[in-house]
Design an enzyme around this catalytic site. Structure first.
Site, PDB file in Angstrom:
ATOM      1  N   CYS A   1      -0.800  18.477   5.033  1.00  0.00           N
ATOM      2  CA  CYS A   1      -0.337  17.483   4.084  1.00  0.00           C
ATOM      3  C   CYS A   1      -1.585  16.668   3.587  1.00  0.00           C
ATOM      4  O   CYS A   1      -2.329  16.124   4.826  1.00  0.00           O
ATOM      5  CB  CYS A   1       0.861  16.525   4.707  1.00  0.00           C
ATOM      6  SG  CYS A   1       1.196  15.300   3.734  1.00  0.00           S
TER       7      CYS A   1
ATOM      8  N   GLU B   1      11.121 -13.015  11.157  1.00  0.00           N
ATOM      9  CA  GLU B   1      11.285 -11.573  11.015  1.00  0.00           C
ATOM     10  C   GLU B   1      12.631 -11.336  11.435  1.00  0.00           C
ATOM     11  O   GLU B   1      12.893 -11.982  12.659  1.00  0.00           O
ATOM     12  CB  GLU B   1      10.160 -10.786  11.519  1.00  0.00           C
ATOM     13  CG  GLU B   1      10.532  -9.436  11.830  1.00  0.00           C
ATOM     14  CD  GLU B   1      10.471  -8.500  10.974  1.00  0.00           C
ATOM     15  OE1 GLU B   1       9.549  -8.514  10.009  1.00  0.00           O
ATOM     16  OE2 GLU B   1      11.346  -7.607  11.071  1.00  0.00           O
TER      17      GLU B   1
ATOM     18  N   CYS C   1       4.700  14.173  -3.096  1.00  0.00           N
ATOM     19  CA  CYS C   1       3.737  13.518  -4.346  1.00  0.00           C
ATOM     20  C   CYS C   1       4.157  13.910  -5.610  1.00  0.00           C
ATOM     21  O   CYS C   1       4.466  14.910  -5.611  1.00  0.00           O
ATOM     22  CB  CYS C   1       2.524  14.172  -4.190  1.00  0.00           C
ATOM     23  SG  CYS C   1       1.631  13.518  -2.546  1.00  0.00           S
TER      24      CYS C   1
ATOM     25  N   CYS D   1      -2.959  19.787  -3.391  1.00  0.00           N
ATOM     26  CA  CYS D   1      -2.132  20.262  -2.393  1.00  0.00           C
ATOM     27  C   CYS D   1      -1.618  21.642  -2.872  1.00  0.00           C
ATOM     28  O   CYS D   1      -0.954  21.729  -3.948  1.00  0.00           O
ATOM     29  CB  CYS D   1      -1.277  19.215  -2.113  1.00  0.00           C
ATOM     30  SG  CYS D   1      -0.131  19.455  -0.964  1.00  0.00           S
TER      31      CYS D   1
ATOM     32  N   TYR E   1       9.266 -12.731   6.414  1.00  0.00           N
ATOM     33  CA  TYR E   1       9.308 -11.191   6.611  1.00  0.00           C
ATOM     34  C   TYR E   1       7.946 -10.819   7.077  1.00  0.00           C
ATOM     35  O   TYR E   1       7.119  -9.929   6.822  1.00  0.00           O
ATOM     36  CB  TYR E   1       9.623 -10.727   5.147  1.00  0.00           C
ATOM     37  CG  TYR E   1      10.491 -11.033   4.308  1.00  0.00           C
ATOM     38  CD1 TYR E   1      11.960 -10.826   4.319  1.00  0.00           C
ATOM     39  CD2 TYR E   1       9.988 -12.067   3.354  1.00  0.00           C
ATOM     40  CE1 TYR E   1      12.910 -11.120   3.663  1.00  0.00           C
ATOM     41  CE2 TYR E   1      11.408 -12.709   2.800  1.00  0.00           C
ATOM     42  CZ  TYR E   1      12.757 -12.256   2.693  1.00  0.00           C
ATOM     43  OH  TYR E   1      13.439 -13.025   2.070  1.00  0.00           O
TER      44      TYR E   1
ATOM     45  N   GLN F   1       2.256  -1.372   7.510  1.00  0.00           N
ATOM     46  CA  GLN F   1       1.966  -1.024   5.979  1.00  0.00           C
ATOM     47  C   GLN F   1       1.326   0.259   6.023  1.00  0.00           C
ATOM     48  O   GLN F   1       0.438   0.439   6.985  1.00  0.00           O
ATOM     49  CB  GLN F   1       0.975  -2.009   5.329  1.00  0.00           C
ATOM     50  CG  GLN F   1       1.703  -3.253   4.952  1.00  0.00           C
ATOM     51  CD  GLN F   1       2.503  -3.419   4.015  1.00  0.00           C
ATOM     52  OE1 GLN F   1       3.215  -2.114   3.306  1.00  0.00           O
ATOM     53  NE2 GLN F   1       3.347  -4.332   3.723  1.00  0.00           N
TER      54      GLN F   1
ATOM     55  N   CYS G   1       6.285  -4.684  -2.779  1.00  0.00           N
ATOM     56  CA  CYS G   1       6.168  -2.935  -2.977  1.00  0.00           C
ATOM     57  C   CYS G   1       7.038  -2.464  -3.615  1.00  0.00           C
ATOM     58  O   CYS G   1       7.225  -1.401  -4.253  1.00  0.00           O
ATOM     59  CB  CYS G   1       6.443  -2.283  -1.547  1.00  0.00           C
ATOM     60  SG  CYS G   1       7.866  -2.541  -0.877  1.00  0.00           S
TER      61      CYS G   1
HETATM   62  C1  LIG Z   1       7.404  -5.239   3.893  1.00  0.00           C
HETATM   63  S1  LIG Z   1       7.442  -5.575   5.617  1.00  0.00           S
HETATM   64  C2  LIG Z   1       6.551  -6.665   5.839  1.00  0.00           C
HETATM   65  C3  LIG Z   1       5.798  -6.719   7.021  1.00  0.00           C
HETATM   66  C4  LIG Z   1       4.486  -7.536   7.170  1.00  0.00           C
HETATM   67  N1  LIG Z   1       4.398  -8.695   6.548  1.00  0.00           N
HETATM   68  C5  LIG Z   1       3.333  -6.576   7.160  1.00  0.00           C
HETATM   69  O1  LIG Z   1       2.386  -7.030   6.452  1.00  0.00           O
HETATM   70  O2  LIG Z   1       3.134  -5.681   8.023  1.00  0.00           O
HETATM   71  C6  LIG Z   1       9.195  -6.240   5.732  1.00  0.00           C
HETATM   72  C7  LIG Z   1       9.758  -6.918   6.891  1.00  0.00           C
HETATM   73  O3  LIG Z   1      10.685  -7.664   6.740  1.00  0.00           O
HETATM   74  C8  LIG Z   1      11.780  -7.512   7.602  1.00  0.00           C
HETATM   75  N2  LIG Z   1      13.049  -8.080   6.970  1.00  0.00           N
HETATM   76  C9  LIG Z   1      13.965  -7.235   6.297  1.00  0.00           C
HETATM   77  N3  LIG Z   1      15.036  -8.093   5.932  1.00  0.00           N
HETATM   78  C10 LIG Z   1      14.823  -9.231   6.444  1.00  0.00           C
HETATM   79  C11 LIG Z   1      15.481 -10.494   6.113  1.00  0.00           C
HETATM   80  N4  LIG Z   1      16.537 -10.571   5.752  1.00  0.00           N
HETATM   81  N5  LIG Z   1      15.036 -11.551   6.970  1.00  0.00           N
HETATM   82  C12 LIG Z   1      13.747 -11.347   7.619  1.00  0.00           C
HETATM   83  N6  LIG Z   1      13.058 -10.448   7.835  1.00  0.00           N
HETATM   84  C13 LIG Z   1      13.379  -9.052   7.253  1.00  0.00           C
HETATM   85  C14 LIG Z   1      11.830  -6.171   7.967  1.00  0.00           C
HETATM   86  O4  LIG Z   1      12.089  -5.789   9.191  1.00  0.00           O
HETATM   87  C15 LIG Z   1      10.147  -5.806   7.820  1.00  0.00           C
HETATM   88  O5  LIG Z   1       9.191  -6.031   8.847  1.00  0.00           O
END
Ligand SMILES: C[S@@+](CC[C@H](N)C(=O)[O-])C[C@H]1O[C@@H](n2cnc3c(N)ncnc32)[C@H](O)[C@@H]1O
Length: 379
Positions: free
Chosen positions: A86, A260, A15, A6, A239, A210, A337
């Site tokens: 980019c 969620e 990066c 880049c 989540y 993601q 992550c």
């Molecule tokens: C890392 S993402 C995972 C999304 C999904 N599993 C995927 O693979 O696309 C985390 C998710 O948790 C939600 N989140 C954050 N805090 C939360 C909470 N306290 N309770 C429930 N969901 C939550 C966020 O809005 C987000 O959509």
């Protein structure tokens, strides 16, 4: 050491590891993860670690009379590196980026200055559907006139054929976060469609996704293998975002329940279940730490056989741990992550659980970040 691909490497804060050959980078990230988890991990690298990101967030800046658009300069909240191309974004995103900068430059408006809190143009957030190559753009500004946005939507639609959806987001927030207070679709489709494995899905301007499409497919496949479903299991996907893990597990399970906190994600999870003709998945909107209290979440439905956890970077809320352990699900699958919060949570979940496998998916090439999947079984 290699010559970074880049041209913006160095000043650009996007990066930090492009001076290392990809294999060396992967080894660097692997050693960080191993040091934190104090365990070996299997590595799933990218076949092609370029043009892989399906979402990019660019910030407007101002240099003299000129509007700039790109990523923050390393270590600076003020200075923006004006990016032409980019290398981690989809090629159509770079094309869109240049067209936006030119269109904004033709307006009489200046970029937002986050010290003086004045100026108009703030962020351009671009998302791409990997299966169709179509783009969705959220152009974020300070409070101000609508006409320049309408003009820009028209100009971009003519110049970038891949652009299919244009939203205007308005934010008067003093902090430097690309989150609109108000969102309005000015042109094109409400949502775009994509697919991951056998699951088709639609997404809009505000959904969590993601950002590494190629590897997320492999990660979801590993979750399916780790879940070891026979068709009889009750799966909880905590989540769940727009429900992509739930939907990719639903075909192998008896029931799936996604949880969620963002209502917009839940709305899309339900719409995506219908899109795929899936009728054994339900989605609950709320915070995991509230819904799991006293195991209420599991008392309202079947006892969990598999619980998938995919929390944000902070990891599991401390009030999630005890009811999670008390639920005694035979399998936990934890996607993270942030290996530091994963290491902390794994300490609390073992010895009640045994780590069956640890895989590092190299979601974020050229950075210090990575994704780890842990499959746990009850001891
Ligand atoms: C890392 S993402 C995972 C999304 C999904 N599993 C995927 O693979 O696309 C985390 C998710 O948790 C939600 N989140 C954050 N805090 C939360 C909470 N306290 N309770 C429930 N969901 C939550 C966020 O809005 C987000 O959509």
């Amino acid at each position: 050491m290699i010559t970074p691909k880049c041209r913006h490497f160095g000043p650009c804060g996007g990066c930090s590891l492009q001076h290392l050959e990809y294999g060396e980078q992967v080894e660097h990230r692997r050693s960080l993860v191993v040091a934190l988890l104090e365990k070996e991990v299997e590595v799933v690298p990218m076949e092609n670690p370029w043009n892989h990101r399906s979402k990019m967030e660019f910030t407007f800046g101002q240099e003299g009379g000129r509007v700039t658009l790109g990523l923050h300069q390393k270590g600076s909240y003020q200075r923006i590196v004006d990016i032409e191309q980019c290398e981690i974004a989809h090629p159509e995103v770079s094309r869109l980026l240049c067209a936006i900068r030119e269109a904004a430059g033709r307006s009489a408006l200046s970029s937002y200055n986050n010290r003086r809190h004045e100026g108009f143009w703030r962020y351009a957030v671009a998302r791409v559907s990997r299966s169709t190559g179509e783009l969705l753009l959220v152009l974020m500004t300070n409070e101000g006139p609508r006409a320049p946005l309408l003009a820009m939507a028209e100009e971009l639609a003519a110049e970038v054929p891949a652009l299919k959806s244009f939203y205007w987001g308005v934010t008067a927030k003093l902090s430097d976060v690309a989150q609109p207070d108000r969102l309005e679709r000015l042109w094109g489709a409400e949502t775009l469609e994509d697919s991951v494995g056998a699951v088709r899905y639609r997404f809009g301007p505000s959904n969590f996704l993601q950002p590494n499409h190629a590897l997320v497919e492999k990660a979801y496949a590993a979750i399916r293998t780790g879940a070891g479903l026979t068709g009889q299991e009750a799966v909880y996907d905590l989540y769940c975002g727009i429900g992509l893990i739930s939907l990719s597990l639903a075909g192998g399970a008896k029931t799936v329940c996604g949880v969620e906190s963002e209502p917009e994600n839940i709305d899309f999870a339900e719409r995506n279940a219908s899109l795929n003709g899936i009728s054994n998945a339900e989605f609950i909107c709320g915070r995991v730490e509230d819904l799991i209290k006293g195991r209420a979440l599991f008392r309202g439905g079947p006892a969990p056989d598999v619980i998938v956890l995919d929390p944000p970077r902070v990891g599991l809320h401390k009030e999630v741990l005890l009811p999670l352990l008390e639920a005694r699900a035979p399998r936990l699958i934890y996607m993270s992550c942030n290996p530091a919060s994963l290491a902390r949570d794994l300490k609390a979940l073992t010895p009640a659980y045994r780590i069956e496998s640890l895989k590092m998916f190299d979601f974020f090439p050229h950075t210090e970040h990575t994704e780890v999947l842990a499959v746990l079984t009850r001891s």
